[in-house]
Design an enzyme around this catalytic site. Structure first.
Site, short mmCIF file in Angstrom:
data_model
loop_
_atom_site.label_atom_id
_atom_site.label_comp_id
_atom_site.label_asym_id
_atom_site.label_seq_id
_atom_site.Cartn_x
_atom_site.Cartn_y
_atom_site.Cartn_z
N PRO A 294 0.80 -1.37 0.13
CA PRO A 294 -0.03 -0.18 0.31
C PRO A 294 0.88 1.20 -0.20
CG PRO A 294 -0.33 -1.39 1.96
CD PRO A 294 0.56 -2.67 1.13
N ASN A 295 -0.21 1.80 -0.38
CA ASN A 295 0.75 3.44 -0.86
C ASN A 295 1.77 3.92 -2.08
OD1 ASN A 295 -1.43 4.62 1.02
ND2 ASN A 295 -0.47 3.64 2.57
N ARG B 1 4.58 10.98 -2.46
CA ARG B 1 4.66 10.56 -1.08
C ARG B 1 5.71 11.54 -0.17
NH1 ARG B 1 5.17 4.52 1.40
NH2 ARG B 1 4.10 4.64 3.14
N TYR C 84 11.29 9.09 1.30
CA TYR C 84 11.07 8.51 0.03
C TYR C 84 11.58 8.73 -1.27
CZ TYR C 84 7.76 5.85 2.97
OH TYR C 84 7.34 5.29 4.52
N ASN D 67 7.97 -5.26 -1.20
CA ASN D 67 7.62 -3.85 -0.08
C ASN D 67 6.49 -4.60 0.73
OD1 ASN D 67 7.99 -1.91 1.29
ND2 ASN D 67 8.96 -0.74 -0.19
N ALA E 191 3.27 -1.36 4.88
CA ALA E 191 2.94 -0.96 6.22
C ALA E 191 2.51 -1.74 6.45
CB ALA E 191 1.81 0.12 5.99
N HIS F 274 3.86 -4.38 9.20
CA HIS F 274 4.39 -4.32 10.88
C HIS F 274 3.07 -5.07 10.44
CE1 HIS F 274 7.20 -2.14 9.30
NE2 HIS F 274 6.50 -0.43 9.11
N ASP G 111 2.29 -15.55 6.58
CA ASP G 111 1.95 -17.30 6.05
C ASP G 111 1.87 -17.45 5.14
OD1 ASP G 111 1.90 -17.20 8.96
OD2 ASP G 111 -0.36 -17.41 9.55
N GLU H 216 12.92 -9.31 1.48
CA GLU H 216 11.97 -8.50 1.60
C GLU H 216 13.16 -6.71 1.41
OE1 GLU H 216 10.34 -6.60 4.94
OE2 GLU H 216 12.00 -7.68 6.41
N HIS I 225 12.28 -2.01 2.15
CA HIS I 225 12.22 -1.54 2.18
C HIS I 225 12.90 0.29 2.20
CE1 HIS I 225 8.94 -3.68 5.01
NE2 HIS I 225 10.57 -4.08 5.36
N ILE I 226 12.10 0.89 1.22
CA ILE I 226 13.17 2.13 1.30
C ILE I 226 13.89 3.07 2.46
CG2 ILE I 226 13.13 4.32 0.00
CD1 ILE I 226 10.35 2.82 -1.65
N SER I 227 12.36 3.45 3.05
CA SER I 227 13.61 3.80 4.45
C SER I 227 14.57 2.52 5.49
CB SER I 227 12.61 4.42 5.23
OG SER I 227 11.63 3.96 5.37
N ARG J 1 12.99 4.19 12.58
CA ARG J 1 12.28 4.93 12.66
C ARG J 1 11.03 4.50 13.90
NH1 ARG J 1 9.12 5.21 6.74
NH2 ARG J 1 7.93 6.87 7.79
N ARG K 76 7.10 0.76 13.37
CA ARG K 76 7.10 0.37 12.71
C ARG K 76 8.82 -1.45 13.00
NH1 ARG K 76 5.34 3.57 8.22
NH2 ARG K 76 5.25 5.50 9.44
C1 DQA Z 1 7.61 1.33 3.86
C2 DQA Z 1 8.37 1.21 5.32
C3 DQA Z 1 7.14 1.39 6.01
O1 DQA Z 1 7.23 1.29 7.03
C4 DQA Z 1 5.84 2.24 5.38
O2 DQA Z 1 4.82 1.72 6.70
C5 DQA Z 1 5.68 2.07 4.00
C6 DQA Z 1 7.37 1.93 3.20
C7 DQA Z 1 9.25 1.80 2.92
O3 DQA Z 1 9.85 0.81 1.95
O4 DQA Z 1 10.16 2.44 3.88
O5 DQA Z 1 5.29 2.12 3.51
O6 DQA Z 1 7.88 -0.17 3.80
#
Ligand code: DQA
Length: 156
Positions: free
Chosen positions: A9-10, A17, A22, A73, A76, A79, A86, A97, A99-101, A106, A110
């Site tokens: 998501p997002n 965003r 990011y 990725n 959210a 978490h 599963d 996996e 994660h950009i950040s 954080r 998270r």
């Molecule tokens: C994220 C980190 C997550 O905590 C966050 O909810 C995201 C992006 C990252 O790529 O850093 O949407 O997965």
């Protein structure tokens, strides 16, 4: 060999965003770079993004018998989602996996990661370059699998 890239998501809003977290790169640009790397290395690659947990679970399940590697990725849902965890465990496909950040630096919420324990590796905090690192890692894993299969064939 086929790699499926699954974005949660997002992430469709990358480039818009929270750019201070990011960065300015759009998801399409990240995917274009990954496609180039895949093509250069003779790999098939497919991209999927959804804001819905169930659709992400469905996509992971579809990978069974279809894909040799997953780069995810879960955003959210990383978490919170036992369902995504599963699904990754169920299909038993090497999964990296991204994660950009750097989620470890954080907010407290998270710090819980449901996905990492069922993944081969986690790449965090490199910005969009993390997806490139994931491709390098996946190519290494694919090479190791191919070499093991070759050795097995020879031993028969
Ligand atoms: C994220 C980190 C997550 O905590 C966050 O909810 C995201 C992006 C990252 O790529 O850093 O949407 O997965």
């Amino acid at each position: 060999m086929k790699i499926v890239v699954i974005q949660g998501p997002n992430l469709n809003m990358l480039g818009t965003r929270e750019q201070h977290i990011y960065g300015p790169m759009k998801l399409e640009q990240i995917h274009a770079q990954m496609k180039d790397v895949a093509t250069q290395n003779g790999l098939e690659i497919e991209f999927f993004q959804s804001n819905l947990e169930g659709e992400l679970v469905d996509k992971i399940q579809e990978c069974y018998g279809e894909a040799h590697g997953i780069i995810i990725n879960a955003a959210a849902y990383t978490h919170t989602s036992i369902a995504i965890r599963d699904a990754i465990a169920a299909v038993n496909i090497p999964t990296i996996e991204v994660h950009i950040s750097n989620i470890h630096r954080r907010e407290d919420f998270r710090q819980k990661n449901m996905i990492a324990p069922v993944c081969a590796s986690s790449i965090v905090g490199f910005g969009p370059f993390g997806y490139h690192l994931a491709m390098m890692g996946m190519i290494q894993i694919m090479n190791e699998i191919a070499a093991a299969q070759e050795a097995q064939k020879k031993a028969q």
